[in-house]
Design a protein around this motif. Sequence first.
Motif, mmCIF file in Angstrom:
data_model
loop_
_atom_site.group_PDB
_atom_site.id
_atom_site.type_symbol
_atom_site.label_atom_id
_atom_site.label_comp_id
_atom_site.label_asym_id
_atom_site.label_seq_id
_atom_site.Cartn_x
_atom_site.Cartn_y
_atom_site.Cartn_z
ATOM 1 N N GLY A 22 0.804 -1.211 0.000
ATOM 2 C CA GLY A 22 0.000 0.000 0.000
ATOM 3 C C GLY A 22 0.840 1.266 0.000
ATOM 4 O O GLY A 22 2.063 1.232 -0.168
ATOM 5 N N ARG A 23 0.164 2.405 0.187
ATOM 6 C CA ARG A 23 0.809 3.720 0.168
ATOM 7 C C ARG A 23 0.750 4.337 1.560
ATOM 8 O O ARG A 23 -0.270 4.247 2.243
ATOM 9 C CB ARG A 23 0.113 4.644 -0.834
ATOM 10 N N HIS A 24 1.850 5.007 1.941
ATOM 11 C CA HIS A 24 1.957 5.557 3.286
ATOM 12 C C HIS A 24 2.688 6.884 3.249
ATOM 13 O O HIS A 24 3.470 7.159 2.329
ATOM 14 C CB HIS A 24 2.710 4.580 4.200
ATOM 15 N N ASP A 25 2.466 7.705 4.286
ATOM 16 C CA ASP A 25 3.183 8.967 4.373
ATOM 17 C C ASP A 25 4.635 8.711 4.783
ATOM 18 O O ASP A 25 4.989 7.640 5.284
ATOM 19 C CB ASP A 25 2.506 9.919 5.366
ATOM 20 N N GLU A 26 5.474 9.711 4.573
ATOM 21 C CA GLU A 26 6.909 9.532 4.787
ATOM 22 C C GLU A 26 7.245 9.278 6.254
ATOM 23 O O GLU A 26 8.180 8.531 6.564
ATOM 24 C CB GLU A 26 7.683 10.756 4.278
ATOM 25 N N ALA A 27 6.503 9.880 7.184
ATOM 26 C CA ALA A 27 6.781 9.664 8.604
ATOM 27 C C ALA A 27 6.576 8.199 8.988
ATOM 28 O O ALA A 27 7.379 7.617 9.736
ATOM 29 C CB ALA A 27 5.897 10.565 9.463
ATOM 30 N N THR A 28 5.522 7.592 8.462
ATOM 31 C CA THR A 28 5.261 6.176 8.733
ATOM 32 C C THR A 28 6.354 5.306 8.128
ATOM 33 O O THR A 28 6.853 4.364 8.764
ATOM 34 C CB THR A 28 3.891 5.769 8.179
ATOM 35 N N LEU A 29 6.748 5.612 6.896
ATOM 36 C CA LEU A 29 7.799 4.832 6.233
ATOM 37 C C LEU A 29 9.132 4.963 6.960
ATOM 38 O O LEU A 29 9.868 3.982 7.096
ATOM 39 C CB LEU A 29 7.945 5.274 4.780
ATOM 40 N N GLU A 30 9.454 6.151 7.435
ATOM 41 C CA GLU A 30 10.702 6.345 8.157
ATOM 42 C C GLU A 30 10.695 5.547 9.459
ATOM 43 O O GLU A 30 11.696 4.940 9.845
ATOM 44 C CB GLU A 30 10.921 7.834 8.450
ATOM 45 N N GLN A 31 9.583 5.546 10.156
ATOM 46 C CA GLN A 31 9.473 4.762 11.382
ATOM 47 C C GLN A 31 9.624 3.268 11.075
ATOM 48 O O GLN A 31 10.297 2.534 11.815
ATOM 49 C CB GLN A 31 8.115 5.027 12.046
ATOM 50 N N PHE A 32 9.029 2.828 9.974
ATOM 51 C CA PHE A 32 9.142 1.420 9.579
ATOM 52 C C PHE A 32 10.573 1.063 9.224
ATOM 53 O O PHE A 32 11.085 0.005 9.630
ATOM 54 C CB PHE A 32 8.207 1.140 8.408
ATOM 55 N N ARG A 33 11.258 1.918 8.460
ATOM 56 C CA ARG A 33 12.654 1.637 8.098
ATOM 57 C C ARG A 33 13.536 1.542 9.337
ATOM 58 O O ARG A 33 14.455 0.719 9.400
ATOM 59 C CB ARG A 33 13.181 2.711 7.144
ATOM 60 N N ASP A 34 13.264 2.377 10.326
ATOM 61 C CA ASP A 34 14.036 2.349 11.566
ATOM 62 C C ASP A 34 13.865 1.012 12.285
ATOM 63 O O ASP A 34 14.835 0.413 12.761
ATOM 64 C CB ASP A 34 13.598 3.504 12.473
ATOM 65 N N VAL A 35 12.631 0.515 12.377
ATOM 66 C CA VAL A 35 12.374 -0.786 12.997
ATOM 67 C C VAL A 35 13.049 -1.899 12.204
ATOM 68 O O VAL A 35 13.685 -2.798 12.767
ATOM 69 C CB VAL A 35 10.856 -1.035 13.108
ATOM 70 N N ALA A 36 12.920 -1.845 10.875
ATOM 71 C CA ALA A 36 13.491 -2.888 10.022
ATOM 72 C C ALA A 36 15.009 -2.976 10.148
ATOM 73 O O ALA A 36 15.586 -4.052 9.959
ATOM 74 C CB ALA A 36 13.099 -2.636 8.561
ATOM 75 N N ALA A 37 15.653 -1.872 10.495
ATOM 76 C CA ALA A 37 17.113 -1.865 10.632
ATOM 77 C C ALA A 37 17.578 -2.776 11.766
ATOM 78 O O ALA A 37 18.743 -3.215 11.773
ATOM 79 C CB ALA A 37 17.608 -0.433 10.882
ATOM 80 N N ARG A 38 16.719 -3.076 12.725
ATOM 81 C CA ARG A 38 17.090 -3.933 13.848
ATOM 82 C C ARG A 38 16.432 -5.305 13.788
ATOM 83 O O ARG A 38 16.622 -6.131 14.682
ATOM 84 C CB ARG A 38 16.720 -3.235 15.168
ATOM 85 N N ALA A 39 15.650 -5.558 12.751
ATOM 86 C CA ALA A 39 14.942 -6.827 12.607
ATOM 87 C C ALA A 39 15.609 -7.697 11.547
ATOM 88 O O ALA A 39 16.371 -7.213 10.709
ATOM 89 C CB ALA A 39 13.486 -6.567 12.234
ATOM 90 N N GLU A 40 15.318 -8.984 11.589
ATOM 91 C CA GLU A 40 15.773 -9.897 10.540
ATOM 92 C C GLU A 40 14.973 -9.666 9.261
ATOM 93 O O GLU A 40 15.531 -9.628 8.173
ATOM 94 C CB GLU A 40 15.606 -11.354 11.004
#
Length: 417
Positions: A22-40
């Motif tokens: 889906g489509r998301h605002d940049e703040a949501t995507l940035e928060q997601f990228r931050d979480v993904a940086a510490r996840a497998e």
Amino acid sequence: MTNGAAGEALVRTVRANAVVFGRHDEATLEQFRDVAARAERAALMADGHLGYIMPIGGVAAYDGKVSVAGVGFDIACGNAAIRTDLALPSIAPHLDEIADTIAETISFGLGRTNRAPDAPVDHPLFSDPAWDAIPADRSAREALREKAREQLGTVGGGNHYVDLFADEEDRVWVGVHFGSRGLGFAIASGFMALASGARWGERVRETEALLDLGSDLGERYWALMHLAGAYAYAGREWVARKVVSLLGAREVQLVHNHHNFAWKEIHGGRELIVVRKGATPAFPGQLSFIGGSMGDIAVIAQGKVTDDPMVRRLQEQALFSTVHGAGRLMSRTEARGRPGGKRRKAVSGKITRPMMESWLKERGILLRGGDVDEAPQVYRRLSDVLAAQGDTIEILHTLRPIVVVMAGPDVRDPYKD
């Protein structure tokens, strides 16, 4: 009757280990990228929006660790739906009376105000040894247990609800959405404090608090997360069945699932801890109840059973997860506004109660309680976010809301989703 698949997915990769539906605002995507940086591995569902530390709609898989912020403050928030043996025409003349009875019988907001003597306050979960895992003295443990007893079977505020639906054959369903109330909030905030070096019960700034399950702290949290899960299940099933009994109906089918929880799962041949925050497990054949908004459809779905390698790949990218709802388009403050003060600027709300009521009236939906920050205009349309998830799930039933009961605008609830 099957209403077909979700459609063509809208999915893209934002990191080597992370995909977005889906489509998301940049703040949501940035928060997601931050979480993904510490996840497998990580995935963001199509109903995603900004949350505490991890976005709502986020899924993150860890190697032997669990994220306290990922599971969230409302541990084990989820949905339950019961198909009854009633048909809509049999209750249609009495919907106003039914809506009033639900609102008077079930407790919304804080504490127990529902006068229902049969709430399951003596449920076996209250003697579970997991209570001893609370890293506090005996008096603090007992105080939390008693608070949990008092709140079991209460729905709370925010986006939590009790709804009546009719499906494509006019069969009546009861649907509920809420979580573990003050118990889950205390567990989440307590472990965030301990992970920050503070004491149990101290308030600290929200942190991800990644806990190793091999540690004492991780083991205690895992046990208490499951206790909160049992608590949420008991509460949702009691409320849903209580409403079925108020209707004078019989239960035909129960569909029940968490969407704020963590599971041990096998992905790519590895055992991983999969944290879903506002995301629904959707393994092939697994049933789920997914709500929209007070003025939109809900669905009974299942993870698609298929040999199609492209669909299977999408399911794997989603970590066998799907949306938990429609997803917010605006914050509560944007929707209802707020008065100004010495240190903050006044904000004009975008949604008015007449706007909300007009939407519901056009669709013949009765509302008890509710506020403009939960109006249909505040949310995406559920059909759109399901389409963006692609053919990963199958829609078994489409449910249209008939009666919606929520906490009113005067209710303050710190345990809402």
